[in-house]
Design a protein around this motif. Sequence first.
Motif, PDB file in Angstrom:
ATOM      1  N   VAL A 177    -142.616  -3.140 -44.094  1.00 50.12           N
ATOM      2  CA  VAL A 177    -143.206  -2.295 -43.046  1.00 50.12           C
ATOM      3  C   VAL A 177    -143.672  -3.158 -41.873  1.00 50.12           C
ATOM      4  N   ALA A 178    -144.335  -4.278 -42.175  1.00 49.34           N
ATOM      5  CA  ALA A 178    -144.813  -5.166 -41.111  1.00 49.34           C
ATOM      6  C   ALA A 178    -143.643  -5.746 -40.317  1.00 49.34           C
ATOM      7  N   LEU A 179    -142.569  -6.132 -41.011  1.00 52.09           N
ATOM      8  CA  LEU A 179    -141.408  -6.680 -40.315  1.00 52.09           C
ATOM      9  C   LEU A 179    -140.721  -5.621 -39.466  1.00 52.09           C
ATOM     10  N   ALA A 180    -140.672  -4.390 -39.976  1.00 50.75           N
ATOM     11  CA  ALA A 180    -140.090  -3.312 -39.180  1.00 50.75           C
ATOM     12  C   ALA A 180    -140.890  -3.104 -37.895  1.00 50.75           C
ATOM     13  N   ALA A 181    -142.211  -3.104 -38.020  1.00 47.02           N
ATOM     14  CA  ALA A 181    -143.054  -2.963 -36.827  1.00 47.02           C
ATOM     15  C   ALA A 181    -142.831  -4.119 -35.862  1.00 47.02           C
ATOM     16  N   LEU A 182    -142.684  -5.353 -36.410  1.00 47.98           N
ATOM     17  CA  LEU A 182    -142.464  -6.520 -35.557  1.00 47.98           C
ATOM     18  C   LEU A 182    -141.139  -6.425 -34.814  1.00 47.98           C
ATOM     19  N   THR A 183    -140.075  -6.052 -35.523  1.00 51.38           N
ATOM     20  CA  THR A 183    -138.767  -5.976 -34.875  1.00 51.38           C
ATOM     21  C   THR A 183    -138.712  -4.855 -33.843  1.00 51.38           C
ATOM     22  N   VAL A 184    -139.327  -3.720 -34.170  1.00 49.03           N
ATOM     23  CA  VAL A 184    -139.353  -2.623 -33.197  1.00 49.03           C
ATOM     24  C   VAL A 184    -140.138  -3.035 -31.958  1.00 49.03           C
ATOM     25  N   ALA A 185    -141.303  -3.669 -32.167  1.00 50.61           N
ATOM     26  CA  ALA A 185    -142.114  -4.097 -31.024  1.00 50.61           C
ATOM     27  C   ALA A 185    -141.362  -5.115 -30.174  1.00 50.61           C
ATOM     28  N   ALA A 186    -140.693  -6.079 -30.821  1.00 51.41           N
ATOM     29  CA  ALA A 186    -139.952  -7.085 -30.061  1.00 51.41           C
ATOM     30  C   ALA A 186    -138.798  -6.450 -29.294  1.00 51.41           C
ATOM     31  N   THR A 187    -138.106  -5.505 -29.904  1.00 49.10           N
ATOM     32  CA  THR A 187    -136.979  -4.856 -29.232  1.00 49.10           C
ATOM     33  C   THR A 187    -137.459  -4.027 -28.040  1.00 49.10           C
ATOM     34  N   LEU A 214    -131.433  -5.152 -35.894  1.00 44.84           N
ATOM     35  CA  LEU A 214    -130.344  -4.889 -36.832  1.00 44.84           C
ATOM     36  C   LEU A 214    -130.043  -6.088 -37.734  1.00 44.84           C
ATOM     37  N   PRO A 215    -129.837  -7.305 -37.188  1.00 43.07           N
ATOM     38  CA  PRO A 215    -129.594  -8.434 -38.095  1.00 43.07           C
ATOM     39  C   PRO A 215    -130.783  -8.709 -39.010  1.00 43.07           C
ATOM     40  N   GLY A 216    -131.990  -8.640 -38.453  1.00 43.23           N
ATOM     41  CA  GLY A 216    -133.166  -8.867 -39.288  1.00 43.23           C
ATOM     42  C   GLY A 216    -133.308  -7.820 -40.379  1.00 43.23           C
ATOM     43  N   LEU A 217    -132.986  -6.559 -40.043  1.00 43.69           N
ATOM     44  CA  LEU A 217    -133.069  -5.486 -41.029  1.00 43.69           C
ATOM     45  C   LEU A 217    -132.088  -5.719 -42.170  1.00 43.69           C
ATOM     46  N   ALA A 218    -130.848  -6.056 -41.850  1.00 42.16           N
ATOM     47  CA  ALA A 218    -129.843  -6.282 -42.890  1.00 42.16           C
ATOM     48  C   ALA A 218    -130.188  -7.490 -43.742  1.00 42.16           C
ATOM     49  N   LEU A 219    -130.550  -8.600 -43.094  1.00 43.06           N
ATOM     50  CA  LEU A 219    -130.894  -9.803 -43.846  1.00 43.06           C
ATOM     51  C   LEU A 219    -132.153  -9.589 -44.678  1.00 43.06           C
ATOM     52  N   GLY A 220    -133.122  -8.882 -44.121  1.00 43.48           N
ATOM     53  CA  GLY A 220    -134.346  -8.599 -44.866  1.00 43.48           C
ATOM     54  C   GLY A 220    -134.098  -7.726 -46.083  1.00 43.48           C
ATOM     55  N   MET A 221    -133.224  -6.720 -45.944  1.00 44.70           N
ATOM     56  CA  MET A 221    -132.896  -5.860 -47.090  1.00 44.70           C
ATOM     57  C   MET A 221    -132.249  -6.665 -48.211  1.00 44.70           C
ATOM     58  N   LEU A 222    -131.339  -7.568 -47.852  1.00 43.87           N
ATOM     59  CA  LEU A 222    -130.679  -8.387 -48.872  1.00 43.87           C
ATOM     60  C   LEU A 222    -131.667  -9.334 -49.545  1.00 43.87           C
TER      61      LEU A 222
END
Length: 738
Positions: free
Chosen positions: A255-265, A395-403
């Motif tokens: 959840v924290a990483l999702a918030a970080l990636t959304v904020a950065a984007t 997108l890359p962070g989401l895929a790599l994070g899921m794996l």
Amino acid sequence: MTRSGYAPQFRRFEVPMNNRATAMTAVGVVAVVTLCALIAQMALLGALRAGNVDTALTLVPAVNAQLTGSNASSPIKFDASRGAAVAQVRGLNIPAREVLAVTMATEDVSGNAKFQLGWLSTQNINRPAAATASLAAGVDPQSSFVLLSGHPRWRENVTQIALGFESAGGSDGPTGALVTGIELVPANPAGAMRLLSMAWFKTDGSVITPNESANRLLPLALWLALICAVSIVVTALIFRRVPAERATALTSTAVALAALTVAATVLANRWPGWSVPIGAGIAAVIALLLINPPKPMPLTLTQRWALALAAAGVCVLLSPLVAAVALVPAMMLCVAQLPTASKLPVIPAGAALAAAPLLFIAAVSQGLIAAPALLNPLADPTRALANVASGAGGLPGLALGMLAMHQLWPAPAQTQRWSSGAAVAAIWAVAAALFVLAVPKIAITARGGSTYIALFFPALACLGLALLPKFREIAQSLAETQVVEAKTEADLSVQALALLESHADRVRTTLSRGELGAAHAALKQMQRIAPAAHATQLARLRVALADGDLTTANSAATQLALLSDLTTADRDALLDLAHRQNQQARVIELAPGASITEGNRRALAMAELHTNGPAAAINTLSSWANEHSFARELAELHLLVDDMAATQKSLVNTGIALTEPIGQAYIARLGMRAQGHEPHAQGINSLATWHPQIGAVHAAQGELMLRQGNASGARARFILAMKIDPALWPLQHRLQSL
């Protein structure tokens, strides 16, 4: 306390973290990793310096350039219509390592202007270096950063900097630009943050890396992907021994990483927003999730398929390209849903061959193999992929994070790890998206960058479905994460059984010599031969006890307890574990079948002291044949019940001279029981002053404080006495009363 020594073990209470504390820890990990990644990026740029340089530069017009005002710092008008326009600054002495980049502010760029930044340094005073780039025509102000850190000739001291403009050709009108300012970006954290902010979060910024330079500026997408992977790994390591909390922490990290990636984007102004292709991608995701729902739905099969077809129809209407990418994955998921899918070879065969399209596209686009006429020519999709990554950094962070989460997710050993059909569908979805990007005649039909982003939505949906089976299961203990095999001694041949026994003997001998590494190696071999064997579980328990890993010891003890007939060696190991965990009733239960050793007898006496009182402990130790073995413990136990005659007899068996400080301490303790504490107070305090290394002296002072009414001081002295002299473990009974 070990069976061979005196050292008592005090119970260590481990309070499990609640969900809020676990979540806060996970968020803290993300924050720390993000900070470390930022520092690492600064280190790559060479910007971890505390120094500063004079950032302002005052250019002097040289050729086809003129000041627009009377001030030397006025904007300079470069007119490249009649040839190169140049301005320069001389007489510099700037250490190159103190400068990251040069930033230039321009306005009124006309024509196809190309600028060149050149410099001279003391590395080669006669050979100037230069970086060339183009400027987009326009009247609006724009900033350009020329990244100099990493350039092979940006070395030593810079003595001269020049800025030149020339026409790039193809322009009918005048060519030139108005330069309103030029300055240096210092190689310190503030300068690095300014550079990173311009590179990552400013749409009007242009960071130029010369072709000769080593690119030390990570793209935002790669930076976020590294943060995602490292954060998940660190979180899993912190909670590696508590699987249930690890799952909670990993969820909070996600959840924290999702918030970080959304904020950065969003900060980078690269959020694709709502568009027709994005809507098509969302419709494709809905269709794929309806084909293979992640959890039971309150819909009939007919209703679910009707909704899936409706979503697919919306996807086709909005973007045929996205629908084409999602077609093959949808077919894969449909096949996987068939009742006979497990009997069809298409799923495992597809899993084995799914990488073929990716390899084919890569080989053709790089010119390694000739493409069929239908696919000729294929273009290298690398630039398009870079645009996708820069257009949606999450997108890359989401895929790599899921794996990474899937690899570290705590699940029982027999849990299904993958949904094979969805895994194959995910790979084919990536292949289809790459195919669209690699075929110019197809890629040109995409309108806007949001189409490229939407092409990868089906791949992310299928990837999530592929990882879902493991995410559904959470291991509640380490025992559930062990590889479960039913192989025991009964399943082994004579040769394998002999090999297993030899490794068990090696575990015993190496542990007796304190060679823990060799014991681990022997245990590893036993677990390969027969993980569920009696000897393997006993060896696992022994090694865990020697290693102090009570969690693994509990798991091995649970497996041993399931066996019908416990051997003496089993009971010895189980008694040791129960004693370390202060399970007094369990110690008393196991003692009759355990070995008759001093360590086991002492552990039984301690358990009886806590359970039945000093009299039972005295009976246990008094039955030992050698009356000198437990003389000190018996003296302490007799003192607990104020039996002075028995205490004196036990002291005689210890061989302690009454003229020694320890003997004087025991005389004082006996005297306090007969005469009161006042006549002995001065002597006990004197002993404590001059002999602080003797546990019996602190025990005497603790009894004195207790008689004087200082209970907290007495407690501290009793604990100190037991730490100094393990033979004083009967004092635990006094601590219980306090």
